[in-house]
Design an enzyme around this catalytic site. Sequence first.
Site, PDB file in Angstrom:
ATOM      1  N   GLY A  40      63.767  46.224  19.921  1.00  0.00           N
ATOM      2  CA  GLY A  40      64.892  45.645  20.260  1.00  0.00           C
ATOM      3  C   GLY A  40      64.945  44.920  21.655  1.00  0.00           C
ATOM      4  O   GLY A  40      63.870  45.555  22.459  1.00  0.00           O
ATOM      5  N   SER A  63      67.014  45.867  24.101  1.00  0.00           N
ATOM      6  CA  SER A  63      67.224  46.926  24.976  1.00  0.00           C
ATOM      7  C   SER A  63      66.707  48.275  24.482  1.00  0.00           C
ATOM      8  O   SER A  63      66.362  49.241  25.369  1.00  0.00           O
ATOM      9  CB  SER A  63      68.891  47.264  25.230  1.00  0.00           C
ATOM     10  OG  SER A  63      69.484  45.890  25.634  1.00  0.00           O
ATOM     11  N   ARG A  64      66.769  48.698  23.140  1.00  0.00           N
ATOM     12  CA  ARG A  64      66.468  49.754  22.490  1.00  0.00           C
ATOM     13  C   ARG A  64      65.235  49.951  21.562  1.00  0.00           C
ATOM     14  O   ARG A  64      64.800  48.737  20.756  1.00  0.00           O
ATOM     15  CB  ARG A  64      67.400  50.372  21.876  1.00  0.00           C
ATOM     16  CG  ARG A  64      68.662  50.502  22.789  1.00  0.00           C
ATOM     17  CD  ARG A  64      68.520  51.748  23.544  1.00  0.00           C
ATOM     18  NE  ARG A  64      69.057  53.025  23.049  1.00  0.00           N
ATOM     19  CZ  ARG A  64      68.688  54.004  23.416  1.00  0.00           C
ATOM     20  NH1 ARG A  64      68.447  54.122  24.775  1.00  0.00           N
ATOM     21  NH2 ARG A  64      68.893  55.303  22.770  1.00  0.00           N
ATOM     22  N   THR A  97      72.637  43.901  22.377  1.00  0.00           N
ATOM     23  CA  THR A  97      72.239  42.811  23.504  1.00  0.00           C
ATOM     24  C   THR A  97      72.928  41.741  23.213  1.00  0.00           C
ATOM     25  O   THR A  97      73.645  41.017  24.027  1.00  0.00           O
ATOM     26  CB  THR A  97      70.981  43.018  24.151  1.00  0.00           C
ATOM     27  OG1 THR A  97      70.577  44.298  24.186  1.00  0.00           O
ATOM     28  CG2 THR A  97      70.689  42.256  25.386  1.00  0.00           C
ATOM     29  N   LYS A 156      63.937  51.718  18.604  1.00  0.00           N
ATOM     30  CA  LYS A 156      64.384  52.639  17.266  1.00  0.00           C
ATOM     31  C   LYS A 156      63.105  52.878  16.302  1.00  0.00           C
ATOM     32  O   LYS A 156      62.493  52.052  16.040  1.00  0.00           O
ATOM     33  CB  LYS A 156      65.381  52.004  16.748  1.00  0.00           C
ATOM     34  CG  LYS A 156      66.508  51.681  17.667  1.00  0.00           C
ATOM     35  CD  LYS A 156      67.812  50.864  16.712  1.00  0.00           C
ATOM     36  CE  LYS A 156      68.530  50.139  17.712  1.00  0.00           C
ATOM     37  NZ  LYS A 156      68.046  48.949  18.424  1.00  0.00           N
ATOM     38  N   ASP A 162      64.094  40.876  13.695  1.00  0.00           N
ATOM     39  CA  ASP A 162      65.071  41.987  13.314  1.00  0.00           C
ATOM     40  C   ASP A 162      66.157  41.728  12.512  1.00  0.00           C
ATOM     41  O   ASP A 162      66.688  42.374  11.652  1.00  0.00           O
ATOM     42  CB  ASP A 162      65.589  42.274  14.966  1.00  0.00           C
ATOM     43  CG  ASP A 162      66.095  41.448  15.712  1.00  0.00           C
ATOM     44  OD1 ASP A 162      66.052  40.075  15.293  1.00  0.00           O
ATOM     45  OD2 ASP A 162      66.834  41.780  16.551  1.00  0.00           O
ATOM     46  N   ARG A 163      66.677  40.218  12.728  1.00  0.00           N
ATOM     47  CA  ARG A 163      67.838  39.744  11.871  1.00  0.00           C
ATOM     48  C   ARG A 163      67.295  39.748  10.436  1.00  0.00           C
ATOM     49  O   ARG A 163      68.081  40.076   9.661  1.00  0.00           O
ATOM     50  CB  ARG A 163      68.239  38.482  12.294  1.00  0.00           C
ATOM     51  CG  ARG A 163      68.783  38.239  13.535  1.00  0.00           C
ATOM     52  CD  ARG A 163      69.155  36.882  13.935  1.00  0.00           C
ATOM     53  NE  ARG A 163      70.173  36.256  13.131  1.00  0.00           N
ATOM     54  CZ  ARG A 163      70.039  34.858  13.247  1.00  0.00           C
ATOM     55  NH1 ARG A 163      69.319  34.038  14.102  1.00  0.00           N
ATOM     56  NH2 ARG A 163      70.977  34.339  12.298  1.00  0.00           N
TER      57      ARG A 163
END
Length: 259
Positions: free
Chosen positions: A8, A10-11, A127, A13, A101-102
């Site tokens: 993502g 920021s992250r 974010t 996973k 991702d969505r």
Amino acid sequence: MMLLIDSGNSRLKLGWLRSGAREPEPAAFDNLDLQALASWLQTLRPRPTRAIGVNVAGQARGEAIAAILAQCGCSIEWMRPRREVLGMTNAYRNQAQLGADRWAAMLGLRMRLPEGHPPALLASFGTATTLDTLGPDNEFAGGLILPGPTMMRGALVHGTANLPLAEGPVTLYPTETHEAIATGIAAAQAGALARQWLAGQERYGQPPEVYVAGGGWTEVRPEIERLLQLVGAPFGVAPVPVILQTPVLDGLAALASAL
């Protein structure tokens, strides 16, 4: 063992799928700290040789992740949205514009719902905040993108001369600047969600179920729960959001099972 990777903004996973079983607890790191990924990979037994993932952090980040995986003998396939997969259709006009991702998160939601389910609204507070709807016919109908709570707060700091990086309680009529900013952010997030809930009610003739995910949920939860009670009341319902811990990884696991 098949690795599942959600890269993502920021992250980062991470999870895995092995003989139909999932990781007991997903791993999460700062997406700029790829050494943490390398260290985590060394703890896995057996060593994975394949991975699938989604990446919205840019091509360079995807290439860096792939290089670290390759050092461990693991190849990765970055998944991209499709028009139809595993019973879910996609109404997005241009598949290339839809964040992977969505798409994966909606697929993860789809796989947990029974046939004939009500419309489902998935709100992800990261974010960016995304508000996406899955119809009873398992069509991803589309959705909204807006700045997440942290980004909204930062925009006020960097875009104005005197506003602080504010935290404070959410109130109906703020009388202090920190309260005003905190309430404005929560109201913007809640208002966008309420709009999409009402849009789902209008389109499908039945109230959408609400699912939520992401690190920003805790901050906006009270205002969203309050506003959902207000918008649901005329329809005789009181929507209660259901928390999903890893909808993107859930979608990737479904794809991995089908490979």
